[in-house]
Design an enzyme around this catalytic site. Structure first.
Site, short mmCIF file in Angstrom:
data_model
loop_
_atom_site.label_atom_id
_atom_site.label_comp_id
_atom_site.label_asym_id
_atom_site.label_seq_id
_atom_site.Cartn_x
_atom_site.Cartn_y
_atom_site.Cartn_z
N PRO A 19 0.83 -1.22 0.00
CA PRO A 19 0.00 0.00 0.00
C PRO A 19 0.86 1.26 0.00
O PRO A 19 1.82 1.35 0.76
CB PRO A 19 -0.80 -0.11 1.31
CG PRO A 19 -0.28 -1.27 2.05
CD PRO A 19 0.63 -2.05 1.18
N MET A 20 0.50 2.22 -0.83
CA MET A 20 1.25 3.48 -0.87
C MET A 20 0.30 4.66 -1.02
O MET A 20 -0.43 4.77 -2.02
CB MET A 20 2.25 3.47 -2.04
CG MET A 20 3.51 2.67 -1.74
SD MET A 20 4.64 2.68 -3.12
CE MET A 20 3.82 1.56 -4.24
N GLN A 75 -6.92 -0.92 3.81
CA GLN A 75 -6.00 -0.75 4.93
C GLN A 75 -6.47 0.37 5.85
O GLN A 75 -6.69 1.50 5.41
CB GLN A 75 -4.57 -0.44 4.47
CG GLN A 75 -3.60 -0.48 5.66
CD GLN A 75 -2.19 -0.03 5.33
OE1 GLN A 75 -1.98 1.11 4.95
NE2 GLN A 75 -1.23 -0.92 5.51
N CYS A 109 3.35 2.66 9.83
CA CYS A 109 3.55 4.01 9.28
C CYS A 109 4.45 4.84 10.19
O CYS A 109 4.20 4.96 11.39
CB CYS A 109 2.19 4.70 9.08
SG CYS A 109 2.39 6.35 8.39
N LYS A 153 0.25 -5.14 8.75
CA LYS A 153 1.51 -4.78 8.08
C LYS A 153 2.32 -3.92 9.05
O LYS A 153 1.83 -2.92 9.56
CB LYS A 153 1.23 -4.03 6.78
CG LYS A 153 2.50 -3.62 6.05
CD LYS A 153 2.20 -3.16 4.64
CE LYS A 153 3.45 -2.62 3.97
NZ LYS A 153 3.81 -1.27 4.44
N ASN A 217 8.77 -7.56 3.07
CA ASN A 217 8.67 -6.34 2.27
C ASN A 217 9.94 -5.50 2.44
O ASN A 217 10.47 -5.39 3.54
CB ASN A 217 7.42 -5.56 2.74
CG ASN A 217 7.33 -4.15 2.21
OD1 ASN A 217 7.23 -3.20 2.99
ND2 ASN A 217 7.36 -3.97 0.91
N ASP A 219 12.62 -3.28 -0.64
CA ASP A 219 13.67 -3.27 -1.67
C ASP A 219 13.53 -4.33 -2.76
O ASP A 219 14.52 -4.64 -3.42
CB ASP A 219 15.07 -3.40 -1.03
CG ASP A 219 15.37 -2.27 -0.06
OD1 ASP A 219 14.68 -1.23 -0.15
OD2 ASP A 219 16.27 -2.43 0.76
N GLY A 241 6.67 -2.20 -3.08
CA GLY A 241 6.22 -0.82 -2.97
C GLY A 241 6.84 0.06 -4.05
O GLY A 241 6.39 0.08 -5.21
N ARG A 242 7.90 0.76 -3.68
CA ARG A 242 8.43 1.82 -4.54
C ARG A 242 8.75 1.39 -5.97
O ARG A 242 8.52 2.14 -6.90
CB ARG A 242 9.66 2.45 -3.87
CG ARG A 242 9.27 3.28 -2.64
CD ARG A 242 10.46 3.54 -1.75
NE ARG A 242 11.03 2.28 -1.29
CZ ARG A 242 12.21 2.16 -0.73
NH1 ARG A 242 12.96 3.22 -0.55
NH2 ARG A 242 12.64 0.97 -0.33
C1 LIG Z 1 4.92 7.18 -1.11
C2 LIG Z 1 4.75 6.05 -0.15
C3 LIG Z 1 3.54 5.89 0.51
C4 LIG Z 1 3.36 4.83 1.41
N1 LIG Z 1 2.13 4.66 1.99
C5 LIG Z 1 1.90 3.56 2.77
C6 LIG Z 1 0.60 3.26 3.26
O1 LIG Z 1 -0.39 3.98 3.01
N2 LIG Z 1 0.45 2.13 4.01
C7 LIG Z 1 1.51 1.29 4.29
O2 LIG Z 1 1.32 0.27 4.96
N3 LIG Z 1 2.74 1.54 3.83
C8 LIG Z 1 2.96 2.64 3.07
N4 LIG Z 1 4.20 2.84 2.52
C9 LIG Z 1 5.26 1.84 2.74
C10 LIG Z 1 5.28 0.80 1.62
O3 LIG Z 1 4.08 0.08 1.57
C11 LIG Z 1 6.44 -0.20 1.81
O4 LIG Z 1 6.29 -0.84 3.05
C12 LIG Z 1 7.80 0.46 1.77
O5 LIG Z 1 7.90 1.39 0.70
C13 LIG Z 1 8.92 -0.59 1.63
O6 LIG Z 1 8.75 -1.36 0.48
P1 LIG Z 1 9.61 -1.08 -0.88
O7 LIG Z 1 11.07 -1.14 -0.47
O8 LIG Z 1 9.19 -2.16 -1.82
O9 LIG Z 1 9.24 0.29 -1.33
C14 LIG Z 1 4.42 3.92 1.66
C15 LIG Z 1 5.63 4.09 1.00
C16 LIG Z 1 5.82 5.13 0.11
C17 LIG Z 1 7.14 5.27 -0.59
#
Ligand SMILES: Cc1cc2nc3c(=O)[nH]c(=O)nc-3n(C[C@H](O)[C@H](O)[C@H](O)COP(=O)(O)O)c2cc1C
Length: 332
Positions: A19-20, A75, A109, A153, A217, A219, A241-242
């Site tokens: 989720p982002m 979420q 968060c 999460k 989760n 990288d 995520g990213r």
């Molecule tokens: C712009 C942005 C918004 C995010 N919003 C949420 C969110 O609403 N809920 C959540 O559980 N994690 C949120 N995250 C965290 C991501 O879900 C994820 O846990 C984190 O980026 C690590 O994963 P990655 O390395 O694949 O990016 C957010 C991350 C980013 C970069």
């Protein structure tokens, strides 16, 4: 096809969109599902706001499309179990939202606005409070006759010195959470530094006896990084995520790699531009064009990353005000 069962719900695939906020728009979630994401939860939505302000105020984040998404997940974040009871009650009164398949609880968060209310990663300091939220959510759903799994999460810790919180993982599993996903960074790390796979593995081991799926989760950028994250942590699946921003094709590619199939071809520049427009036009169906364009500014650069003249394109895209202008800039 790898699959997992979350609280009795069979999910085909084990690669999920993380989720982002600002990214996980209903349009984008549908696209990710089409391209192989096992499911794609909404961004975090305040349980307290739903409780006191009703669904309408949060609808732009809560909206789901059960027909297109197939498996839907909302979420929620909050600190008070009663907020979750009330929010779930309201969600289940709505003709569409009541079809949701999974309720996910944000316990990771790091944003100060959320943490200072005792929600998000602050719950890691209060395993009993976190457990109470899981119990209240499960009870609310059961009371409404809904067999909807509750997932959590979280992160590997609240403090910089934390290297995994097996006690926390056990507390939420004991409370009945149906799946746990752990991001391998502490709260102060936000999104910087390396993901600590040993710390994730510690939390994975802590819940092995509970017979719930565990997701790792952090990288993941391609098939090999997903496979090694799973191997190093003992996870059943990954959340991305990213690396998925402006790149929904990552789900087809990672899934193919994990299943030992031939990798799909990388999208061409034209396909990437067309997908950008498709997401933008989808977003415009839910709000005024100028708002959609403005909100999409945080995502557009990812679609054009690496293509010829990207730096100039990005500057021009950032000042565009309409879909037509964006099409002109992209020459579509
Ligand atoms: C712009 C942005 C918004 C995010 N919003 C949420 C969110 O609403 N809920 C959540 O559980 N994690 C949120 N995250 C965290 C991501 O879900 C994820 O846990 C984190 O980026 C690590 O994963 P990655 O390395 O694949 O990016 C957010 C991350 C980013 C970069």
């Amino acid at each position: 096809m790898n699959s997992v069962t979350i609280g009795g719900l069979n999910i085909s695939g084990n690669v999920v969109l993380s989720p982002m906020a600002g990214v996980s728009h209903i349009t984008y979630r549908g696209i990710c599902r089409e391209l192989g994401a096992a499911y794609a939860p909404t961004e975090l939505v305040s349980a307290r706001s739903i409780r006191y302000n009703g669904l309408e105020k949060s609808m732009q984040y809560l909206r789901i499309d059960p027909e297109r998404e197939k498996i839907t997940a909302i979420q929620l974040f909050g600190a008070d179990p009663e907020d979750f009871t009330a929010a779930i009650g309201k969600i289940m009164e709505d003709p569409v939202l009541s079809k949701v398949d999974i309720i996910d609880i944000n316990m990771g968060c790091p944003v100060p606005k959320v943490v200072k209310t005792g929600a998000g990663s602050a719950l890691m300091n209060e395993p009993e409070a976190a457990a109470a939220i899981v119990r209240a959510s499960k009870k609310a759903l059961e009371g409404l006759g809904k067999k909807v799994p509750v997932t959590v999460k979280t992160r590997i810790g609240y403090n910089a010195s934390d290297a995994g919180r097996p006690d926390f993982a056990k507390a939420v599993a004991d409370a009945g959470c149906d799946m746990l996903c752990v991001h391998g960074r502490t709260r102060p790390q936000m999104y910087a530094g390396l993901c600590d796979r040993k710390a994730i593995a510690l939390m994975r081991e802590a819940v092995r006896g509970y017979d719930i799926p565990f997701f790792a989760n952090g990288d993941v950028t391609d098939g090999p990084s997903a496979a090694s994250l799973m191997a190093d942590t003992g996870a059943d699946g990954v959340m991305i995520g990213r690396a998925a921003r402006g790149n929904p094709w990552i789900f087809a590619s990672v899934t193919a790699f994990l299943e030992g199939r031939e990798l799909p071809a990388e999208p061409s520049e034209q396909e990437r531009k067309e997908m950008l427009i498709r997401e933008l036009e989808g977003r415009c169906r839910y709000c005024d064009e100028d708002i959609a364009v403005r909100e999409f500014r945080s995502v557009m650069p990812f679609y054009v990353k690496g293509i010829r003249g990207a730096a100039k394109l990005k500057v021009r895209l950032m000042s565009a005000l309409t879909c037509e202008e964006i099409k002109e800039i992209l020459e579509i």
